[in-house]
Write an enzyme that holds these catalytic residues in place. Structure first.
Site, short mmCIF file in Angstrom:
data_model
loop_
_atom_site.label_atom_id
_atom_site.label_comp_id
_atom_site.label_asym_id
_atom_site.label_seq_id
_atom_site.Cartn_x
_atom_site.Cartn_y
_atom_site.Cartn_z
N HIS A 134 24.64 45.10 46.46
CA HIS A 134 26.07 44.78 46.57
C HIS A 134 26.15 43.33 47.02
O HIS A 134 25.67 43.00 48.12
CB HIS A 134 26.75 45.68 47.59
CG HIS A 134 26.64 47.14 47.25
ND1 HIS A 134 27.65 47.84 46.61
CD2 HIS A 134 25.63 48.03 47.45
CE1 HIS A 134 27.27 49.10 46.43
NE2 HIS A 134 26.04 49.24 46.93
N HIS A 138 26.98 55.80 42.57
CA HIS A 138 26.30 56.23 43.79
C HIS A 138 26.48 57.75 43.88
O HIS A 138 27.62 58.24 43.82
CB HIS A 138 26.94 55.61 45.03
CG HIS A 138 26.59 54.16 45.26
ND1 HIS A 138 26.75 53.19 44.31
CD2 HIS A 138 26.09 53.53 46.36
CE1 HIS A 138 26.36 52.02 44.81
NE2 HIS A 138 25.96 52.19 46.05
N GLU A 178 23.65 60.21 47.98
CA GLU A 178 23.21 59.38 49.11
C GLU A 178 23.45 60.22 50.38
O GLU A 178 22.51 60.59 51.07
CB GLU A 178 24.00 58.06 49.14
CG GLU A 178 23.61 57.13 50.29
CD GLU A 178 24.49 55.86 50.35
OE1 GLU A 178 25.57 55.83 49.71
OE2 GLU A 178 24.11 54.92 51.08
N ASP A 212 20.17 47.26 48.50
CA ASP A 212 21.52 47.75 48.79
C ASP A 212 22.40 46.67 49.44
O ASP A 212 23.14 45.98 48.74
CB ASP A 212 21.44 49.02 49.66
CG ASP A 212 22.64 49.94 49.49
OD1 ASP A 212 23.50 49.65 48.64
OD2 ASP A 212 22.72 50.97 50.21
N1 ADE Z 1 28.99 49.98 49.40
C1 ADE Z 1 28.06 49.10 49.81
N2 ADE Z 1 26.93 49.74 50.10
C2 ADE Z 1 27.12 51.06 49.87
C3 ADE Z 1 26.33 52.22 49.96
N3 ADE Z 1 25.06 52.20 50.37
N4 ADE Z 1 26.89 53.41 49.67
C4 ADE Z 1 28.16 53.47 49.26
N5 ADE Z 1 28.95 52.40 49.13
C5 ADE Z 1 28.43 51.20 49.43
ZN ZN Z 2 24.86 50.86 47.29
#
Ligand code: ADE
Ligand code: ZN
Length: 338
Positions: free
Chosen positions: A19, A197, A200, A278
């Protein structure tokens, strides 16, 4: 430095889960706050770093959205992205596929064009300066309503040539992929590839929804996929890549210790995991730090590191010809390295 550490540092690699707003280093956060007259609850680097202790994803997201409030002009986005790309050049990262969160900016009155102008000029300059190639993936914030995602998609459709795909990020629990089925359909109909995503913090059923309803071509994170053996086999059979983020998982307490990280299980299950950073400025490491920490924690072998490096190119959205060229270069590197 050991052989494997040197190998990791010098290995050509691709980053597929990054990101751009998560590369905002504390020094730049404070400098941009001053340049743009933005009030932050932090005065010193020590204050900022103290805020970087997270017990879950939401804890982090609160700080992440606050941090990005210092980004106002195209120059800010340029400086942010170019600093990341300069760093990646020193880590032998040759290709990057970068997420950005336009709603995190348009909600504060910063235009979509301001964001795009800064990012595109940084990626163009890095291609010329370092030969690093890149693709942009625009994420929808899943804690915001569908209307807002549709509005954001309309802006993206005006710069189709510059955005390769769409993704889904932000607070996962309580925001299943099914809430974004329609907007993803419209995005795909407009030629964007889809990623999301999933798994997670959320359950494996979210991975299933992302596959079946959003028709994703890559899974971001996917740690909890392993809880569903049938789905795991399906993903393994498909050859789809997963963008795994070890230090993020550790810092957001998705895993208790890095030694408990499921990456080796993913390899053993025939999945195609890749290693990524990330939000490196928040989680304590860029690409090489993620590889090095994971290698040490799981005692990954030379062959496993090679597999992960190859996966990074295989799982990318480069054309088949570009992949072949990158892999030839990668294989030559591994043969010659001593
Ligand atoms: N936005 C930035 N990093 C993130 C992550 N690891 N999971 C979800 N949204 C995000
Ligand atoms: Zn992410």
């Amino acid at each position: 430095m050991t052989f494997i550490q040197r190998f990791i540092e010098e290995m050509p690699k691709a980053e597929l889960h990054l990101h751009i707003e998560g590369t905002l280093e504390p020094e730049m956060m404070l400098a941009l706050a001053q340049r743009n007259n933005v009030e932050l609850p932090y005065k010193t680097l020590k204050d900022v770093r103290k805020a970087y202790e997270f017990s879950c994803l939401q804890d982090f997201l609160d700080v992440y959205y606050l941090g990005m409030s210092v980004l106002l002009t195209s120059d800010d986005f340029f400086d942010l992205a170019y600093a990341y790309l300069e760093k990646m050049n020193t880590q032998n990262v040759r290709h990057v596929e970068v997420f950005f969160d336009p709603q995190g900016h348009t909600e504060r009155g910063v235009s979509f064009d301001t964001v795009m102008t800064g990012l595109i000029s940084a990626f163009d300059k890095a291609k010329g300066d370092f030969g690093i190639t890149s693709k942009l993936i625009m994420c929808f914030l899943r804690h915001l309503p569908e209307d807002s995602a549709f509005e954001t998609l309309a802006s993206a459709c005006k710069c189709k040539g510059y955005i390769h795909g769409v993704g889904l990020d932000s607070s996962e629990n309580g925001h299943p992929p099914s809430q974004f089925e329609r907007v993803f359909k419209e995005a795909r109909d407009n030629g964007f590839i889809a990623v999301a995503h999933a798994g997670e913090e959320g359950p494996p059923s979210y991975v299933g929804e992302a596959l079946d309803l959003l028709k994703i071509e890559r899974i971001d994170h996917g740690n909890r996929l392993l809880e569903d053996a049938v789905l795991t086999q399906r993903v393994a059979d498909s050859g789809m890549a997963m963008t795994v983020c070890p230090l993020s998982n550790q810092r957001l307490q998705v895993v208790k210790n890095l030694a408990d990280h499921p990456l080796r299980k993913m390899l053993k299950a025939g999945l195609r995991p890749t290693v990524n950073s990330d939000d490196p400025s928040y989680f304590g490491g860029y690409m090489n730090e993620n590889y090095l920490a994971l290698q040490a924690a799981l005692d990954l072998s030379h062959d496993e590191i090679i597999q992960l490096g190859r996966n990074s190119f295989l799982g990318s959205f480069m054309t088949d010809k570009e992949k072949q060229k990158s892999l030839e270069h990668f294989d030559l590197f591994t043969e010659k390295f001593s």
